[in-house]
Scaffold this motif. Structure first.
Motif, PDB file in Angstrom:
ATOM      1  N   GLU A  68       0.823  -1.193   0.000  1.00 14.38           N
ATOM      2  CA  GLU A  68       0.000   0.000   0.000  1.00 14.38           C
ATOM      3  C   GLU A  68       0.865   1.253   0.000  1.00 14.38           C
ATOM      4  N   VAL A  69       0.383   2.278  -0.691  1.00 13.24           N
ATOM      5  CA  VAL A  69       1.058   3.571  -0.733  1.00 13.24           C
ATOM      6  C   VAL A  69       0.337   4.513   0.226  1.00 13.24           C
ATOM      7  N   PRO A  70       1.037   5.110   1.198  1.00 10.69           N
ATOM      8  CA  PRO A  70       0.379   6.015   2.153  1.00 10.69           C
ATOM      9  C   PRO A  70      -0.176   7.256   1.462  1.00 10.69           C
ATOM     10  N   LEU A  71      -1.411   7.614   1.789  1.00  6.94           N
ATOM     11  CA  LEU A  71      -2.044   8.799   1.226  1.00  6.94           C
ATOM     12  C   LEU A  71      -1.764  10.015   2.103  1.00  6.94           C
ATOM     13  N   VAL A  72      -1.656  11.176   1.474  1.00  8.20           N
ATOM     14  CA  VAL A  72      -1.509  12.443   2.190  1.00  8.20           C
ATOM     15  C   VAL A  72      -2.829  13.177   2.093  1.00  8.20           C
ATOM     16  N   THR A  73      -3.530  13.283   3.208  1.00  8.10           N
ATOM     17  CA  THR A  73      -4.875  13.866   3.203  1.00  8.10           C
ATOM     18  C   THR A  73      -4.974  15.164   3.995  1.00  8.10           C
ATOM     19  N   ASP A  74      -3.862  15.608   4.600  1.00  7.75           N
ATOM     20  CA  ASP A  74      -3.920  16.774   5.477  1.00  7.75           C
ATOM     21  C   ASP A  74      -2.986  17.896   5.037  1.00  7.75           C
ATOM     22  N   ALA A  75      -2.731  18.007   3.755  1.00  9.26           N
ATOM     23  CA  ALA A  75      -1.885  19.078   3.236  1.00  9.26           C
ATOM     24  C   ALA A  75      -2.738  20.287   2.857  1.00  9.26           C
ATOM     25  N   THR A  76      -2.092  21.441   2.757  1.00  8.27           N
ATOM     26  CA  THR A  76      -2.728  22.656   2.249  1.00  8.27           C
ATOM     27  C   THR A  76      -2.196  22.895   0.846  1.00  8.27           C
ATOM     28  N   VAL A  77      -3.092  22.954  -0.140  1.00  6.18           N
ATOM     29  CA  VAL A  77      -2.681  22.990  -1.544  1.00  6.18           C
ATOM     30  C   VAL A  77      -3.347  24.166  -2.253  1.00  6.18           C
ATOM     31  N   SER A  78      -2.568  24.872  -3.079  1.00  4.09           N
ATOM     32  CA  SER A  78      -3.125  25.970  -3.867  1.00  4.09           C
ATOM     33  C   SER A  78      -2.270  26.189  -5.112  1.00  4.09           C
ATOM     34  N   ILE A  79      -2.872  26.852  -6.107  1.00  4.83           N
ATOM     35  CA  ILE A  79      -2.157  27.292  -7.301  1.00  4.83           C
ATOM     36  C   ILE A  79      -2.424  28.784  -7.475  1.00  4.83           C
ATOM     37  N   THR A  80      -1.334  29.550  -7.675  1.00  5.85           N
ATOM     38  CA  THR A  80      -1.437  30.999  -7.811  1.00  5.85           C
ATOM     39  C   THR A  80      -0.960  31.424  -9.186  1.00  5.85           C
TER      40      THR A  80
END
Length: 272
Positions: A68-80
């Motif tokens: 299994e590949v660990p998921l990252v579900t608690d990041a802050t993501v944006s595109i500017t």
């Protein structure tokens, strides 16, 4: 007459004595952030780049033998954008797939877009611009095969833009990709064959041509060389496949993966 029996017993003893279990220590490293941020656009008749796919997937690198590949579900993501407009992404399904809360609508060809990811106190960034592509001229099924004799040949043709140096990524569906550069067919019509294995009659496939830059071209070539047939190039990349994601907090703790924006043209095809 007893000598052959004795030799047989000795041989059996040697064979069974070789069945000892050997424990191999597999080196482990700290998990690294893995970023799959690939935005696809399609041109309308007036030349505006409308977004077709706009999803950012975040995972962590895992030991080689992990299933299994660990998921990252608690990041802050944006595109500017270069003009200062920020689009925030959210993992609404808690599955590591981040979707924009507010949608771009269009991608400007002369605009620079900056991806920012904040995760565990560190900030990762990458920049990208829209890379143009060309339309697919034609897709047809051929009669040639390769080694097994039951492969399906697809013949794809397109015409390169002679006013620039182009790099292409071809998506043949089902996680199958191919790269090409126009060094030997600059400004000319070009066609080539691609072969599917184990493809049933009546299967529908979506084939796309995407514009990429030279850096992403080299990155994809490395991934395709190192990926196997089952996981595909967008599984967790090996540690040597560094993309354009920069950790501005700690450069030694770099992320794997890539941020790119491509113009694409797609056609559906049914296997006959």
């Amino acid at each position: 007459m007893k000598t052959p029996v004795l030799l047989l017993l000795l041989a059996c003893f040697v064979l069974f004595s070789c069945e000892d279990v050997i424990d191999v220590d597999v080196p482990t490293t700290e998990p690294q952030l893995v970023v799959d941020a690939y935005i696809r656009t399609a041109l309308s008749e007036n030349g505006t780049a409308f977004i077709e796919e706009n999803e950012i997937n975040l995972t962590l690198s895992a030991p080689f033998f992990d299933d299994e590949v660990p998921l990252v579900t608690d990041a802050t993501v944006s595109i500017t954008t270069g003009s200062g407009t920020t689009f925030v992404y959210d993992d609404v399904n808690n599955d590591g797939s981040y979707l924009p809360i507010t949608h771009f609508g269009i991608i400007e060809s002369d605009e620079t877009y900056t991806l920012t990811i904040e995760y565990e106190g560190e900030t990762y960034t990458a920049t990208a611009q829209l890379i143009p592509s060309v339309p697919i001229d034609n897709i047809e099924q051929g009669d040639d095969t390769l080694f097994d004799g039951d492969e399906i040949e697809i013949i794809l043709s397109f015409t390169d833009d002679g006013t620039r140096d182009d790099y292409y990524l071809f998506d043949f569906d089902f996680g199958e990709f191919l790269t090409s550069e126009d060094r030997f067919y600059q400004g000319n019509a070009f066609f080539f064959s691609y072969f599917y294995e184990d493809m049933p009659i009546g299967q529908e496939v979506t084939i796309s041509i995407l514009g990429i830059d030279e850096q992403f071209y080299n990155y994809m070539n490395l991934l395709l060389d190192q990926s196997d047939d089952t996981d595909g190039p967008f599984a967790t990349p090996p540690a040597t496949a560094r993309g354009n994601i920069i950790n501005t907090t700690d450069q030694e703790n770099f992320a794997l993966g890539y941020f790119a924006i491509s113009e694409s043209d797609s056609q559906q095809f049914t296997v006959q």
